[in-house]
Write an enzyme that holds these catalytic residues in place. Structure first.
Site, PDB file in Angstrom:
ATOM      1  CG  PHE A   1      42.773 -17.561  31.388  1.00  0.00           C
ATOM      2  CD1 PHE A   1      43.476 -18.563  30.557  1.00  0.00           C
ATOM      3  CD2 PHE A   1      42.988 -17.676  32.711  1.00  0.00           C
ATOM      4  CE1 PHE A   1      44.276 -19.827  31.020  1.00  0.00           C
ATOM      5  CE2 PHE A   1      43.709 -18.811  33.224  1.00  0.00           C
ATOM      6  CZ  PHE A   1      44.207 -19.884  32.481  1.00  0.00           C
ATOM      7  NE  ARG A   2      39.524 -10.137  32.663  1.00  0.00           N
ATOM      8  CZ  ARG A   2      39.800 -10.519  33.808  1.00  0.00           C
ATOM      9  NH1 ARG A   2      41.166 -10.147  34.169  1.00  0.00           N
ATOM     10  NH2 ARG A   2      38.931 -10.307  34.770  1.00  0.00           N
TER      11      ARG A   2
ATOM     12  CB  CYS B   1      27.595 -31.929  44.585  1.00  0.00           C
ATOM     13  SG  CYS B   1      25.821 -32.106  44.239  1.00  0.00           S
TER      14      CYS B   1
ATOM     15  CG  HIS C   1      37.948 -14.330  41.306  1.00  0.00           C
ATOM     16  ND1 HIS C   1      38.535 -13.409  40.349  1.00  0.00           N
ATOM     17  CD2 HIS C   1      37.113 -13.338  41.869  1.00  0.00           C
ATOM     18  CE1 HIS C   1      38.219 -12.342  40.362  1.00  0.00           C
ATOM     19  NE2 HIS C   1      37.270 -12.229  41.341  1.00  0.00           N
TER      20      HIS C   1
ATOM     21  CB  CYS D   1      22.643 -35.790  45.777  1.00  0.00           C
ATOM     22  SG  CYS D   1      23.245 -34.407  45.024  1.00  0.00           S
TER      23      CYS D   1
ATOM     24  CG  ASN E   1      49.528  -4.685  37.175  1.00  0.00           C
ATOM     25  OD1 ASN E   1      49.589  -6.068  37.007  1.00  0.00           O
ATOM     26  ND2 ASN E   1      48.782  -4.085  36.449  1.00  0.00           N
TER      27      ASN E   1
ATOM     28  CB  CYS F   1      26.601 -35.320  42.815  1.00  0.00           C
ATOM     29  SG  CYS F   1      26.839 -35.789  44.621  1.00  0.00           S
TER      30      CYS F   1
HETATM   31 ZN    ZN Z   1      25.411 -34.342  45.364  1.00  0.00          ZN
END
Ligand code: ZN
Length: 251
Positions: free
Chosen positions: A35-36, A131, A123, A159, A222, A156
């Protein structure tokens, strides 16, 4: 090139505990662009729009984030691991794989058949959503359905907290336990293989350096050179799928 492949194969044959460190370059041949790179998603969207604190505080930012994120996920959802990934799975079958530390969120190491407990996703993963308030987890596909039905920034259903993909955003710190596990593996491996990472994102990028400090040998495969090429036994700039297929040999 032939000599480098032979040397790489020999290093793997002689090793017992291999640490794989993978980045975006490993997935390019599975059809997931970096994506870079030019033409990547970061040319269409400005990543600084999506800093974690802005995501938390602004619903409009979240709506745009989900729009970007859907495009991002669409590229990786059905991606298939190439033969280089299968070679890494082979390394596990040969009982030589200590762990895979990956900067990727595309689930390809899992799809290739490596055990989830061998994979540290520094990542996070694009394949799950959580949530932020109660921690309730859903699959990405479940949330994708909501968005396809017109929800712009999902909440969510337990909650009403904010939902966010389980990827680490800009401005969000990497999970301390994953990082400390990675450094532990770096101190235990006897060979570290860097695959498709330019080693520019810290502190993740210091994991291979740590391995070398602890006496492990280093192999870098690489597209571009990295700032620790001088620490490596061999550096190969070529197709990762081909090189991995050639240097990981059953024996
Ligand atoms: Zn929640």
């Amino acid at each position: 090139m032939e000599d480098l492949i032979k040397k790489g194969a020999k290093l793997i044959q002689e090793s017992k505990n291999v640490l794989i460190f993978s980045g975006a370059g490993l997935s390019v041949e599975s059809g997931i662009p970096d994506f870079r790179s030019p033409g990547g998603l970061w040319e269409k969207y400005d990543p600084s729009d999506f800093y974690y604190d802005r995501l938390l505080s602004d619903e409009k930012v979240r709506e745009r984030y989900w729009e970007m994120s859907m495009e991002f996920y669409a590229l990786m959802k059905d991606a298939v691991p190439h033969r280089g990934y299968l070679a890494i799975k082979n390394l596990e079958d040969m009982n030589k794989l200590l762990a895979i530390v990956t900067q990727n969120v595309d689930n390809l190491h899992q799809k290739a058949g490596n055990s989830p407990d061998k994979i540290i996703e520094l990542h996070g993963t694009a394949f799950f959503v959580s949530c932020l308030k109660c921690g309730q987890k859903s699959t990405r596909d479940e949330v994708e359905l909501l968005i396809k039905n017109g929800v712009k920034a999902p909440y969510c259903d337990v909650c009403s907290g904010i939902l966010k993909p389980d990827t680490i955003s800009f401005g969000q710190s990497m999970p301390a336990d994953k990082l400390s596990d990675s450094f532990k593996y770096a101190s235990e491996c006897d060979l570290c293989i860097v695959l498709g990472s330019s080693l520019v994102v810290y502190p993740a990028a210091s994991i291979p350096e740590k391995a070398v400090e602890n006496g492990a040998k280093l192999v870098i495969i690489n597209r571009d050179s990295t700032h620790i090429d001088h620490l490596a036994e061999i550096v190969i700039h070529d197709s990762l799928s081909k090189v991995l297929d050639d240097i990981i040999i059953d024996n």
